[in-house]
Design an enzyme around this catalytic site. Structure first.
Site, PDB file in Angstrom:
ATOM      1  N   LYS A  16      39.636  44.554  36.082  1.00  0.00           N
ATOM      2  CA  LYS A  16      38.424  45.373  35.918  1.00  0.00           C
ATOM      3  C   LYS A  16      38.742  46.672  35.194  1.00  0.00           C
ATOM      4  CE  LYS A  16      36.352  43.067  39.824  1.00  0.00           C
ATOM      5  NZ  LYS A  16      36.188  42.931  41.263  1.00  0.00           N
ATOM      6  N   GLN A  19      36.086  46.186  46.466  1.00  0.00           N
ATOM      7  CA  GLN A  19      36.667  44.854  46.297  1.00  0.00           C
ATOM      8  C   GLN A  19      36.686  44.124  47.635  1.00  0.00           C
ATOM      9  OE1 GLN A  19      37.511  43.505  43.326  1.00  0.00           O
ATOM     10  NE2 GLN A  19      38.066  41.609  44.324  1.00  0.00           N
ATOM     11  N   ASP A  28      27.728  45.261  41.822  1.00  0.00           N
ATOM     12  CA  ASP A  28      27.932  43.875  42.254  1.00  0.00           C
ATOM     13  C   ASP A  28      26.607  43.144  42.493  1.00  0.00           C
ATOM     14  OD1 ASP A  28      30.580  42.921  42.487  1.00  0.00           O
ATOM     15  OD2 ASP A  28      30.956  44.159  44.260  1.00  0.00           O
TER      16      ASP A  28
END
Ligand code: GUN
Length: 288
Positions: free
Chosen positions: A51, A95, A118
């Site tokens: 990322k 995460q 997300d």
């Protein structure tokens, strides 16, 4: 035909990089993504690195905050609250999975819905299911992009989704339904699974079991999207949830692992970060 998520990602990232060149002059800064990683799961470390790398390629500012596995839920909630209140931050990604002592749902719900890159926040999930504007979760968004890029007609097709997770199975089923596919969701309790998957014209597999789907479970000419990222015990190499070598021979379109859905997930995260930035800028401008 093999759909390369890697190639499509490279194209999308180059387009985004070009677009972002004008941002400092237009908006005074570039989008800023903050990624939080708790603990020392090796797979999570590698995803977080990917990322950061993609952010750099596109021209998005990336801050990765790493904390030890002992970091408490309260400490994490307080960190997120600070980031929610920080106007220089556009996207916050925690995460997953989190260490067991931390309640994932509570953490996800604590992220500002406007910074939820997300698309996991309950309000974003609700918006997706109510066909309202929302942040679409990165992996399902990437899968639809790949199908479109490969010229796959979705409307009217029998689509089977193998897996019912909040992150992939449920949202991809909804996106396929929104594109007028006839969608079936299968899972560990599905009876006669091979019969159901063999009826699929589009098969999306996200169950996290190495090479679980074998050639006899797939029809000739099917489109097969493999979301799995597994480590092959014997070779140590990455492999997907489908038996690629044998299924590639009969599928019309198939996505590889690695180089398929994985890079698309990260690239769609970059898109979501830009979307969050732009909608925050718009709101800000409306207030002023
Ligand atoms: N872990 C595995 N996939 C994901 C994802 O898409 N987002 C986050 N935050 N964690 C993950």
């Amino acid at each position: 035909m093999i759909i390369s998520g890697k190639e499509l990602s490279a194209k999308m990232k180059a387009d985004m990089a070009e677009r972002l060149k004008s941002f400092p002059e237009k908006y005074g800064r570039v989008p800023h993504l903050v990624v939080i990683l708790i603990g020392d799961d090796p797979a999570s470390h590698s995803y977080v690195k990917g990322k950061a790398q993609a952010s750099e390629q596109v021209g998005i500012k990336n801050t990765t905050i790493r904390r030890e596995a002992q970091f408490t839920e309260n400490e994490l909630l307080s960190l997120i609250s600070d980031l929610n209140n920080d106007d220089s931050v556009d996207g916050i990604l925690v995460q997953l999975p989190l260490p067991k002592h931390i309640n994932e749902s509570k953490v996800i719900a604590s992220i500002s819905k406007d910074k939820d890159v997300d698309g996991f926040h309950p309000l974003n999930v609700a918006a997706l299911w109510q066909k309202e504007d929302c942040i679409v979760p990165c992996t399902p968004k990437g899968i639809i992009r790949m199908l479109d890029e490969a010229g796959v007609e979705i409307a009217g097709k029998r689509a089977v989704v193998l897996g019912r997770s909040q992150i992939v199975g449920l949202p991809i089923a909804k996106l396929l339904l929104d594109r007028n596919a006839t969608v079936t969701i299968c899972h560990s309790r599905t009876v006669n699974l091979a019969e159901v998957t063999a009826g699929a014209e589009i098969l999306v597999v996200a169950i996290g079991r190495p090479r679980f789907v074998t050639a006899d479970m797939v029809s000739d000419g099917a489109v097969v999207i493999d979301v799995g990222v597994n480590r092959d015990e014997s070779t140590g190499k990455l492999c997907g949830d489908v038996d690629f070598d044998n299924i590639a021979a009969k599928a019309s379109v198939i996505s590889p692992v690695p180089g398929g859905v994985g890079p698309m997930t990260i690239t769609c995260l970059m898109e979501n970060t830009i979307e969050c930035f732009l909608s925050r800028i718009n709101k800000y401008e409306n207030i002023i």
